[in-house]
Design an enzyme around this catalytic site. Structure first.
Site, short mmCIF file in Angstrom:
data_model
loop_
_atom_site.label_atom_id
_atom_site.label_comp_id
_atom_site.label_asym_id
_atom_site.label_seq_id
_atom_site.Cartn_x
_atom_site.Cartn_y
_atom_site.Cartn_z
N GLU A 189 0.89 -1.17 0.00
CA GLU A 189 0.00 0.00 0.00
C GLU A 189 0.92 1.21 0.00
OE1 GLU A 189 -3.17 -0.18 -0.16
OE2 GLU A 189 -3.79 -2.07 0.77
N CYS A 223 -2.87 8.89 3.25
CA CYS A 223 -2.42 8.39 1.95
C CYS A 223 -3.43 8.69 0.84
CB CYS A 223 -2.15 6.90 2.04
SG CYS A 223 -3.46 6.02 2.84
#
Ligand code: TAP
Length: 418
Positions: A189, A223
């Site tokens: 990720e 993010c």
């Protein structure tokens, strides 16, 4: 594991104020957000994966080798064994929980390295996990630097899976290490530069409110933060005026104070990088509409910042800041194809968003955008039941939802003839 997951969630719930205080002090997240999101969603994640612990199963598959068919073919889902996890500093306990709850629900054991600058909630969590009755050796927290501890986990021959959340740069290093050691399974990720497109037919009040949240949530250390806002020409000036007006009202200060909206950046090196980022943006011609400076008080405080007139070739249009810096670009009225093309012109593909009342336009955006998450008339709405993860250089593999379990399982296929 079902009982252990639930006991752990209960203990985290009982200690939620303590965990939120530690997280707030360690990471700079405002306490109210730490309580609701960092800790609240961590607890939800453990409860969600508790529900999966006794529902992991394979399939019976019809095969056609022989008639009459005297074969039985079925799959079994098996744990991988020892899994390594390496996590970042922006949501320390939540990133741990997203990965570890799925990993343990699948029957594995785990070695985790939290970020060196924010390890404290991981250590408190380890203490709670022992109290919850998780047997010794199942959860192992090893603190230290990425170069030393993280690398040792990625390179270890007994670790068969590595789950990583962090930057694209380190993701590439980790993938190489995993390949060269024992070809361990990897999920990554990574970073993002998520586009948010705001059409003139949107609910403007909502677009202003959520447009701000898309950037300033968790002081931009998020993010899926919208890295770039594309605003349609006919509402561009009004949108910029209103986000500046609302951003001025944000209270910046002590993260433990319940009325603070915006706390300090996570650590000094990050603050320094953000100031340089703004400087490059302004030097290349972006207009500084608000903020841009360090706040005059002790701590790593940066004013929430707004840059407009951002052009596609600028550094700030392409690179992730991971901070509270809104980058606004204009697109021509009615140019749906053009703005989607610009939104896709990035090596990242983590998240995206669109504001419009026209559902056909919204669905065209959702189908055309090359990103793992699409928000329509909302933003930041992640849920423990919904898969989360990126495309392209934002990585591969999913956290959360049923998909996350497969990251920590092997599929064995058995065929017998009778
Ligand atoms: P990184 O610098 O990539 O660090 C992430 C983790 O990797 C840290 O624990 C770090 O250790 C460790 N690490 C560093 N070098 C390593 C190596 N050679 N081998 C193994 N591990 C190593 O990222 P960061 O600065 O913590 O986080 C910011 C980035 O993470 C941003 O790009 C952001 O977009 C991304 N992020 C993505 C997501 C999702 S879900 N896609 C979520 C959060 C953050 P140290 O503690 O020593 O640095």
């Amino acid at each position: 594991m079902l009982i252990n997951h639930l006991r752990l969630a209960d203990l985290m719930q009982q200690h939620k104020e303590e965990l939120a205080t530690i997280e707030s002090i360690d990471s700079g997240a405002v306490y109210t957000l730490a309580l609701k999101t960092h800790i609240g969603m961590s607890i939800e994640t453990w409860r969600y994966f508790a529900g999966w612990t006794d529902k992991i199963m394979g399939n019976t598959i019809p095969i056609s080798h022989a008639r009459p068919n005297k074969n039985l073919t079925f799959t079994k889902k098996e744990p991988i064994g020892v899994c390594g996890l390496v996590t970042p500093w922006n949501y320390p306990l939540m990133m741990l929980s997203w990965k570890m709850a799925a990993c343990l629900a699948a029957g594995n054991t785990v070695v985790i390295k939290p970020a060196a600058v924010c390890p404290l909630t991981a250590l408190k969590f380890a203490e709670l996990s022992a109290k919850a009755g998780i047997p010794p050796g199942v959860i192992n927290v090893v603190t230290g630097s990425g170069g030393l501890v993280g690398n040792a986990i990625a390179a270890h021959p007994d670790v068969r899976k590595l789950g990583f959340t962090g930057s694209t740069e380190i993701g590439q290093v980790i993938m190489k290490t995993c390949a060269e050691s024992n070809l361990k399974k990897v999920s990554l990720e990574l970073g993002g530069k998520s586009p948010l497109v705001i059409f003139s037919d949107c609910d403007l009040d909502k677009a202003v409110r959520l447009g701000m949240q898309s950037v300033f949530f968790n002081k931009g250390e998020n993010c899926i933060a919208a890295g770039r806002l594309f605003v349609e020409a006919s509402i561009y000036d009004e949108f910029v005026r209103r986000v500046v007006q609302e951003t001025k009202k944000m209270t910046v200060g002590d993260p433990l104070n319940r009325s603070t909206a915006h706390g300090p950046q996570n650590h000094y090196a990050h603050l320094k990088k953000l100031l340089e980022y703004i400087d490059i943006g302004v030097k290349q011609g972006a207009k500084l509409r608000y903020g841009g400076k360090r706040v005059d008080r002790p701590g790593y405080f940066l004013e929430p910042t707004i840059l407009s007139d951002v052009e596609d070739n600028m550094f700030v249009a392409k690179e992730e800041s991971f901070g509270p810096i809104m980058c606004i670009s204009k697109f021509h009225d009615g140019d749906v194809e053009g703005v989607i093309k610009r939104a896709n012109a990035t090596e990242y593909g983590l998240a995206s968003g669109v504001f419009t009342k026209d559902l056909s336009k919204a669905m065209k955006f959702a189908e055309s955008i090359d990103a793992g998450t699409v928000f329509i008339n909302t933003y930041n709405k992640t849920d423990v039941g919904a898969p989360f993860g990126g495309f392209k250089q934002s990585g591969f593999g999913k956290d959360l939802g049923q998909d996350a379990l497969n990251e920590y399982l092997k599929t064995k296929c058995v065929t017998l003839e009778y």
